[in-house]
Design a protein around this motif. Structure first.
Motif, mmCIF file in Angstrom:
data_model
loop_
_atom_site.group_PDB
_atom_site.id
_atom_site.type_symbol
_atom_site.label_atom_id
_atom_site.label_comp_id
_atom_site.label_asym_id
_atom_site.label_seq_id
_atom_site.Cartn_x
_atom_site.Cartn_y
_atom_site.Cartn_z
ATOM 1 N N GLN A 111 8.700 0.668 8.191
ATOM 2 C CA GLN A 111 7.531 1.445 8.608
ATOM 3 C C GLN A 111 6.290 0.560 8.638
ATOM 4 O O GLN A 111 5.469 0.648 9.562
ATOM 5 N N ALA A 112 6.155 -0.305 7.634
ATOM 6 C CA ALA A 112 5.014 -1.219 7.590
ATOM 7 C C ALA A 112 5.063 -2.199 8.758
ATOM 8 O O ALA A 112 4.025 -2.513 9.354
ATOM 9 N N ALA A 113 6.253 -2.669 9.120
ATOM 10 C CA ALA A 113 6.396 -3.578 10.262
ATOM 11 C C ALA A 113 5.896 -2.912 11.541
ATOM 12 O O ALA A 113 5.205 -3.537 12.350
ATOM 13 N N ASP A 114 6.226 -1.631 11.714
ATOM 14 C CA ASP A 114 5.725 -0.884 12.876
ATOM 15 C C ASP A 114 4.209 -0.740 12.808
ATOM 16 O O ASP A 114 3.508 -0.950 13.799
ATOM 17 N N ARG A 127 0.858 -1.189 0.000
ATOM 18 C CA ARG A 127 0.000 0.000 0.000
ATOM 19 C C ARG A 127 0.890 1.234 0.000
ATOM 20 O O ARG A 127 0.662 2.189 -0.753
ATOM 21 N N ARG A 128 1.923 1.229 0.813
ATOM 22 C CA ARG A 128 2.867 2.351 0.879
ATOM 23 C C ARG A 128 3.656 2.482 -0.430
ATOM 24 O O ARG A 128 3.891 3.591 -0.906
ATOM 25 N N VAL A 129 4.075 1.360 -0.979
ATOM 26 C CA VAL A 129 4.840 1.377 -2.233
ATOM 27 C C VAL A 129 4.027 2.025 -3.349
ATOM 28 O O VAL A 129 4.551 2.843 -4.111
ATOM 29 N N ARG A 130 2.751 1.659 -3.440
ATOM 30 C CA ARG A 130 1.898 2.214 -4.501
ATOM 31 C C ARG A 130 1.770 3.731 -4.414
ATOM 32 O O ARG A 130 1.483 4.395 -5.406
ATOM 33 N N SER A 171 1.041 -7.556 -9.860
ATOM 34 C CA SER A 171 -0.229 -8.279 -9.832
ATOM 35 C C SER A 171 -0.885 -8.123 -8.466
ATOM 36 O O SER A 171 -0.227 -7.819 -7.464
ATOM 37 N N ALA A 172 -2.165 -8.370 -8.426
ATOM 38 C CA ALA A 172 -2.903 -8.302 -7.160
ATOM 39 C C ALA A 172 -2.393 -9.357 -6.173
ATOM 40 O O ALA A 172 -2.498 -9.173 -4.962
ATOM 41 N N GLU A 173 -1.818 -10.449 -6.684
ATOM 42 C CA GLU A 173 -1.323 -11.525 -5.834
ATOM 43 C C GLU A 173 0.073 -11.249 -5.278
ATOM 44 O O GLU A 173 0.549 -11.966 -4.393
ATOM 45 N N HIS A 174 0.760 -10.239 -5.804
ATOM 46 C CA HIS A 174 2.150 -10.006 -5.427
ATOM 47 C C HIS A 174 2.358 -9.865 -3.911
ATOM 48 O O HIS A 174 3.248 -10.526 -3.359
ATOM 49 N N PRO A 175 1.577 -9.063 -3.207
ATOM 50 C CA PRO A 175 1.799 -8.975 -1.754
ATOM 51 C C PRO A 175 1.690 -10.329 -1.051
ATOM 52 O O PRO A 175 2.498 -10.647 -0.171
#
Length: 154
Positions: A97-100, A27-30, A43-47
């Motif tokens: 940041q996402a881990a936090d 989400r942050r990358v986008r 792709s939607a499956e990438h995460p």
């Protein structure tokens, strides 16, 4: 009775924790001006795929190798992308940041092991992204433990 030391995967919270991490991370990358262009065809499956890969790396099920193509597929995702140092650094920054944000464990032992892999893996991805890269000929992902990668990448 011998004491069981949990894997990093177990300590983090298993598959649900890594799925939350990668959903938040991408989400942050986008939304990131430096990284979004690199992932515009994601792709939607990438995460979910990355969550499965990270799970295996940190001692979870071998589903990435068994069902997703393993190390060779991981290499293919980075080949010829010419990742730049500032892109790698932003990638690391955003995943931390996402881990936090998703509440991955914050104890020093976990964060040290997690960051060590993120740094090591992202540097490998950057090196393997160069047009003249000679990637490792191993077949398997490195399994990351509490302080070092396992011998031979088992």
């Amino acid at each position: 009775m011998a004491e069981h030391t949990p894997t990093i995967y177990e300590w983090a919270g298993g598959a649900p924790a890594f799925e939350r991490l990668t959903e938040e991370f991408y989400r942050r990358v986008r939304q990131d001006e430096l990284l979004a262009p690199m992932f515009r065809r994601m792709s939607a499956e990438h995460p979910k795929d990355v969550a499965v890969m990270l799970g295996e790396v940190f001692g979870g099920p071998t589903d990435y190798t068994d069902e997703h193509g393993g190390f060779k597929r991981l290499l293919s995702k980075h080949r010829h992308r010419d990742i730049q140092p500032e892109q790698r650094e932003r990638w690391v920054q955003l995943i931390l940041q996402a881990a936090d944000a998703v509440g991955l464990p914050s104890d020093r032992e976990f964060r040290s092991a997690f960051l060590a892999y993120i740094e090591w893996g992202s540097r490998g991805a950057m090196a393997n992204s160069k047009h003249d890269a000679k990637p490792a000929e191993r077949e398997s992902l490195k399994i990351w433990g509490w302080g070092e990668a396992s011998p031979g990448g088992a």
